[in-house]
Design a protein around this motif. Structure first.
Motif, PDB file in Angstrom:
ATOM      1  N   LYS A 780       0.850  -1.188   0.000  1.00 39.59           N
ATOM      2  CA  LYS A 780       0.000   0.000   0.000  1.00 39.59           C
ATOM      3  C   LYS A 780       0.885   1.237   0.000  1.00 39.59           C
ATOM      4  N   LEU A 781       0.387   2.243  -0.648  1.00 38.17           N
ATOM      5  CA  LEU A 781       1.050   3.534  -0.621  1.00 38.17           C
ATOM      6  C   LEU A 781       0.271   4.419   0.343  1.00 38.17           C
ATOM      7  N   SER A 782       0.948   4.897   1.364  1.00 40.33           N
ATOM      8  CA  SER A 782       0.307   5.790   2.335  1.00 40.33           C
ATOM      9  C   SER A 782       0.854   7.189   2.132  1.00 40.33           C
ATOM     10  N   LEU A 783      -0.038   8.141   2.035  1.00 42.46           N
ATOM     11  CA  LEU A 783       0.410   9.502   1.724  1.00 42.46           C
ATOM     12  C   LEU A 783       0.669  10.362   2.952  1.00 42.46           C
ATOM     13  N   PRO A 785       1.414  10.745   6.769  1.00 36.34           N
ATOM     14  CA  PRO A 785       1.754  10.304   8.125  1.00 36.34           C
ATOM     15  C   PRO A 785       1.288  11.377   9.114  1.00 36.34           C
TER      16      PRO A 785
ATOM     17  N   LEU B   6       4.734  15.464  -0.413  1.00 34.73           N
ATOM     18  CA  LEU B   6       3.915  14.265  -0.231  1.00 34.73           C
ATOM     19  C   LEU B   6       4.713  13.022  -0.593  1.00 34.73           C
ATOM     20  N   THR B   9       7.059  12.328   2.178  1.00 30.65           N
ATOM     21  CA  THR B   9       6.502  11.774   3.412  1.00 30.65           C
ATOM     22  C   THR B   9       5.738  10.472   3.188  1.00 30.65           C
ATOM     23  N   SER B  10       5.397  10.190   1.929  1.00 25.08           N
ATOM     24  CA  SER B  10       4.619   8.975   1.679  1.00 25.08           C
ATOM     25  C   SER B  10       5.499   7.747   1.882  1.00 25.08           C
ATOM     26  N   CYS B  11       4.855   6.642   2.076  1.00 27.68           N
ATOM     27  CA  CYS B  11       5.632   5.427   2.244  1.00 27.68           C
ATOM     28  C   CYS B  11       4.896   4.251   1.621  1.00 27.68           C
ATOM     29  N   VAL B  12       5.667   3.270   1.252  1.00 25.97           N
ATOM     30  CA  VAL B  12       5.106   2.049   0.670  1.00 25.97           C
ATOM     31  C   VAL B  12       5.486   0.899   1.576  1.00 25.97           C
ATOM     32  N   GLU B  13       4.522   0.131   1.957  1.00 24.26           N
ATOM     33  CA  GLU B  13       4.836  -1.009   2.805  1.00 24.26           C
ATOM     34  C   GLU B  13       3.827  -2.130   2.559  1.00 24.26           C
TER      35      GLU B  13
END
Lengths: 796, 320
Positions: A780-783, A785, B6, B9-13
């Motif tokens: 998933k890509l979370s934008l 935090p 963005l 700060t965005s992340c992929v997990e």
């Protein structure tokens, strides 16, 4: 069709007959209710005669009309957050009574009610009236106040994707919401791909969202109507408010132009990152020998309103809104024997202008005439120019490409409020809207001149402009049938003419309230809505290329039936509880076919979509505390939203029902606000929702003739993880010599939940060993935090 | 800057993902053709995140094909099904025959089954063929235009058309399928679903699919245009060669399957569109069991010499 017409006609006849019942000894009290401090008119203030038990509400212009029998009258005029006004007099003639209510500083309240006075007493259900003060207190992303994101916290209203302003109401799509700014539709309500909405809270007076049981005066969309009224302006003295936050700076000014006659209100919001970055970009471009370069992005909103009061009975209001997103890039490079330049401009946004005249024809009959123009446009312009000097000859070359799309409406409408007696409030009127759809046009120009040869090339490609006319007439009556029963009944009749085709629609509306006790009521409502246009969009992100298109000979209008019923309880004026059940059936909805999408060009769009049906049902619970230092609410929605595309040649999912993309079983929102004194307040929101659905090919196999096949068992067969988030905000106010300054701190996503924005398969090609796949994973890509933000504002 | 921040700060997990039952499905793929031996491919699927290879043919299944009520057992053959391995049946089903397949696949308790029918032979005729060697349009300079007419006997009939070239007139075993385009007002303005695949008047492909819905069950005349660089034609022009028009009549299930295995229309569609749901008519499993018939008609030899070739070659066919 005949059967369809009989019921509304009978109903209307009954209503009209009942309206004839006028007493010869009755007189009418009429007037305007205002805020004492700002002179802003108050919408939905209550005027109530305590002796007869009759009452009414102010209309959208703050006017009221109450016809009572001759004799003693004991009036109570009230509005939440204001000290009530009491007056006792003998009524022996028609009387004009204009009242200014004083804000009650001791009793700060935050309310979200179906009616500001008492949600359980109104015949209207499935409507939310949200005070602007509350919108401003909700902690949001980057600290930027957002009307739509505040609405997303309410039952029955869902957000789309993380951080987006789009709203999904009771299973409807994002293009099924009608956004009215001072009564004029706005087509694109998003900035920056939907992360921010186009509504500047500083310019807004009142926000009402209708989710169902739509009054007959509204139409044109299936799922919701968001009716936003902007401030008129203070008619006593100049006031203002300026603020600066992480993203944008805002300024709002209001005051009299001509005291007690003419007021103005102007609000401007603009992002400023591009201005801050300009020196750095210039420096980098010089360092990298890129010539003179300038690029950036910004959006702005400008609201302006001028109100002139000819008398208490006559007002002229001119209002204006323009809001744009702009991406720009300019580069100019000068060399020894010439220069070249590149310009890129990408603009998209709305412009709305309206002129309204409110006039009280008689104390019982109020008229509102509106002329309006609204436009949404999306434009790309690129230009390349080159000048070169060879042997004293100047060679010139230029190439220009542009793209345009959009929609324009010209509107003329008139509507009336008529109160023949205290038991009836009748609204009726009509409108004509001329729609001009410009799907997309691409143009190319080229010019070359070297002294000897001169070459010019100019071409335009695209879809032709489509004109459509929409006619609407409506009538509705809010009818006190007795002490216990109140009914709102009406009908909206529309006709839409486009490309030689005419689509008529007769839309009955009915809602009623039955008081079971002073505190407890039950309500039910039915509405039929028709929609004549669709928005072609691609994904959950709002893109400027999203295009409005009208119905065609092949794509028929969407229509929806919605039934709702609920129980409403007011606990000693301190708290409200409500439970609403709804069922909505939607027909002629559009979905993209498998493997199809829309990206800017509308050519052949009809071939990319399927037409089908959908339904949604759910339960919405709301408990709210409206009085005291601690206020807020808890909302919960249980819902189910399905789609069925099984028409011949229009099948999806093998003709079987499938869940909609935003089908969510559970939605919870908690909002708490604490205001111990005038110098400090804080608030917190927590939201939880079931994850969105998506389509995944969960199995793969080999077909000897076609190769590897990814097998999708059904559409939207996968559900993303649940979404939840906690936001907090703190406001510190201080009275200064010239006004009040406020420092606002907010933290978005306090516990740093990594909510999914996108889900996709991560596939490492290097991990295939002897034909065996290793290392594939779903990620998933979370934008967003945890994001703290700060803003400063000064109000004078 | 905001977008940049963005991204910063965005992340992929990896996602906490509960797909439910990830056990494989039995797979059955078979395309029985009229007057041809029937072969059936049996395998099993794999969960898309599983650390395993795609499973190839299973040779220990029990497969029964019933044609018009008469069952027969299949025998596994390594070379069947395009060399993937499959079960062969000593039958030559005729157009109009009803077929039912049943398979017991080791590891799966439920029986896998499906039904289909062999469509009637397609009826078509070549009207004429024009070869022009001096065109300067699109991307080729050799152009062939073939007019042909397909006669549908009723609604819900599905067809696939290919144009093939034999490297020499007599070599019908080595056929090369050619890219072509169809310029046709009905095709270009078609509002029908399940009519054409890949053809909108501007797209070149090697196979055209359509249904009788296109011309409400009657006949329709198409013009197929082929364009090639001269060098390509010269590469096989020392000998006379023959163009073939091949029409396949497809069962509805095979038509839907082929259409849906084509994937999204474009890369943008792949990115933004919904994944294409591949059609399946297998009870108890996944795959396809769909019949078809094939008919091929050759045009007389085309003689294309390096020097002697006239600017335009014209052939008026006789009815086939």
């Amino acid at each position: 069709m005949k059967h369809h017409l009989i019921c509304p006609c009978l109903l209307l006849s009954l209503l009209l007959l009942s309206c004839m019942r006028l007493s010869a000894q009755s007189y009418t009290i009429s007037g305007t209710i205002r805020d004492d401090a700002s002179s802003e008119t108050l919408i939905s203030a209550t005027i109530y005669d305590m002796l007869s038990g009759k009452g009414t509400l102010t209309n959208a212009q703050g006017r009221y009309s109450l016809t009572l029998p001759q004799g003693e009258v004991r009036l109570r005029i009230s509005y939440v957050g204001y000290q009530p006004y009491f007056d006792t007099f003998q009524l022996s003639a028609n009387r004009e009574l204009n009242i200014s209510l004083t804000p009650n500083r001791q009793l700060q309240t935050v309310t979200v009610t179906a009616d500001r006075v008492s949600s359980h007493r109104s015949s209207q259900m499935s409507a939310i009236d949200i005070p602007v003060e509350h919108i401003k207190s909700v902690p949001v992303l980057f600290g930027e106040t957002d009307v739509l994101k505040a609405l997303q916290l309410l039952p029955g209203v869902q957000s789309g994707t993380e951080g987006m302003s789009g709203i999904y109401v009771r299973g409807g799509g994002p293009d099924q919401n009608l956004f009215l700014l001072d009564g004029v539709p706005l087509y694109n309500v998003n900035h920056l791909g939907g992360f921010f909405s186009a509504f500047n809270a500083d310019a807004i007076k009142n926000v009402t969202l209708y989710k169902g049981s739509f009054p007959a005066r509204f139409g044109g969309r299936l799922s919701s109507v968001l009716d936003i009224t902007t401030n008129d302006g203070n008619d006593k003295r100049l006031h203002g408010n300026a603020s600066i936050g992480v993203i944008a700076a805002k300024v709002n000014l209001e005051g009299p132009i001509y005291k007690d006659k003419t007021t103005f209100n102007v609000s401007l919001r603009r992002t400023y990152f591009d201005l801050l970055m300009q020196p750095a970009i210039m420096a980098i471009s010089t360092l990298e020998d890129m010539g003179r370069t300038n690029l950036g992005y910004y959006f702005y909103d400008l609201n302006a309103k001028v109100t002139h009061r000819f008398s208490e009975r006559s007002r002229l209001i001119a209002s204006w809104y323009s809001g744009d997103d702009r991406i720009y890039a300019r580069m100019r490079y000068v060399y020894d024997n010439g220069d070249e330049s590149v310009k890129l401009g990408y603009n998209w946004g709305n412009m709305v202008g309206s002129l309204r005249w409110n006039y009280e024809l008689t104390p019982r009959l109020f008229m509102n005439v509106t002329g309006a123009y609204t436009r949404y446009r999306n434009e790309i312009n690129t230009t390349f120019e080159e000048n070169e000097v060879y042997d004293s000859e100047i060679n010139y070359y230029s190439a220009t490409m542009y793209y345009k799309s959009g929609i324009r409406d010209i509107t003329a409408k008139v509507d009336f409020d008529f109160q023949p007696n205290p038991d009836h409030t009748v609204k009726f009127g009509g409108a004509w809207v001329h729609h001009i759809f410009q799907p997309d046009i691409t143009g190319n120009k080229m010019e070359y001149n070297d002294g000897d040869d001169n070459l010019r090339y100019d071409t335009v490609i695209g879809q032709s402009i489509v004109h459509a006319n929409e006619l609407t007439a409506f009538i509705e009556d809010d009818w006190n049938v007795g002490e216990m029963l109140k009914i709102n009944a009406g009908v909206n009749v529309t006709g839409f003419a486009v490309q030689g085709k005419f689509y008529p629609s007769l839309q009955p509306r009915l809602s009623g309230r039955l008081m079971l006790s002073d505190d407890l009521s039950v309500k039910a409502g039915y509405s039929y809505m028709t929609q004549y246009m669709h928005q072609l969009s691609n994904s959950s992100i709002s893109l400027p290329s999203d295009l409005w298109v009208p119905v065609t000979a092949r794509i028929e209008p969407m229509y929806a039936h919605q039934l709702a019923a609920g129980v409403f309880y007011n606990w000693s004026g301190i708290a409200d509880f409500s439970a609403e059940l709804y069922y909505k059936r939607m027909n002629n909805m559009l979905e993209y076919k498998d493997g199809s999408s829309f990206f800017g060009l509308s050519a052949g769009w009809e071939d990319k979509v399927c037409m089908g049906d959908g339904w949604s049902y759910g339960l919405e619970l709301l408990a709210q505390r409206t009085i005291g230092d601690i206020t807020g609410w808890v909302g919960y929605t249980w819902s189910r939203t399905m789609r069925l595309f099984d028409r011949p040649g229009e099948t999806l999912n093998n003709g079987e029902p499938f869940p909609a993309k935003y089908d969510r079983r559970h939605d919870i929102s908690v909002m708490v606000s604490y205001k111990p004194n005038e110098e400090f307040d804080c608030s917190a929101t927590w939201v939880f929702s079931t994850g969105n659905t998506g389509t995944l090919a969960l199995q793969e196999y080999v077909d000897p003739y076609e190769g590897e096949i990814s097998y999708v068992s059904s559409r939207n067969n996968f559900r993303m993880p649940a979404y939840h988030r906690l936001d907090v905000g703190f406001n510190f106010h201080k009275q200064k010599k010239h006004g009040i300054r406020t420092w606002s701190l907010s933290v978005y996503n306090l516990y740093n939940r990594k909510n999914p924005f996108l889900v996709f398969e991560r596939f490492d090609t290097a991990s295939i060993v002897n034909g065996v796949h290793y290392g594939s994973s779903l990620v998933k890509l979370s934008l967003f935090p945890i994001i703290p933000s700060i803003s400063y504002s000064f109000k004078f | 800057m905001l977008i940049a921040s963005l991204f910063f700060t965005s992340c992929v997990e990896p996602i906490e993902f509960d797909p439910g039952d990830v056990s494989p499905y039995p797979v059955l793929v078979s395309r029985p053709c009229g007057d041809s031996t029937v072969s059936v491919y049996i395998s099993k699927s794999r969960f898309f995140l599983a650390n395993s290879s795609n499973v190839h043919a299973l040779d220990d299944a029990t497969v029964t094909l019933t044609v018009n009520g008469v069952p027969s057992a299949g025998v596994y053959d390594d070379g069947a099904c395009n060399g993937y391995g499959g079960y062969l049946f000593p039958l030559l089903p005729r157009p109009g025959d009803s077929l039912r397949i049943e398979a017991l696949v080791p590891g799966f308790s439920d029986k896998v089954s499906a039904v289909t029918a062999i469509p009637q032979q397609p009826s078509f005729e070549i009207v004429d063929c024009v070869v022009d060697t001096n065109v300067q349009e699109n991307w080729g300079n050799i152009q062939a235009k073939i007019r042909f007419k397909v006669n549908c006997s009723g609604p819900n009939e599905y067809y696939a058309v290919r144009i093939l070239k034999a490297f020499s007139a007599s070599d019908t075993l080595n056929l090369d399928d050619l890219n072509f385009i169809v310029n046709d007002p009905i095709v270009n303005n078609s509002n029908f679903e399940d009519v054409l695949d890949g053809y909108n008047g501007s797209f070149w492909d090697r196979e055209m699919f359509f249904s009788s819905e296109l011309f409400t069950g009657g006949s329709h005349e198409f013009t197929a245009v082929l364009e090639y660089w001269q060098g390509y034609w010269e590469s096989f022009s020392s000998n006379p060669f023959t163009l073939y028009l091949e029409v396949r009549a497809l069962s509805p299930e095979l038509y839907r399957y082929i259409r849906t295995t084509g994937g999204p229309n474009s890369e943008l569609d792949e990115l933004f569109g919904e994944p294409v749901q591949v059609f399946c008519n297998i009870d108890g499993g996944i795959g396809i069991f769909g019949g078809y018939t094939i008919k091929r008609s050759g045009m007389p030899e085309v003689h294309y010499g390096h020097v002697d070739m006239p600017e335009q070659y014209y052939y008026k066919s006789t009815k086939k």
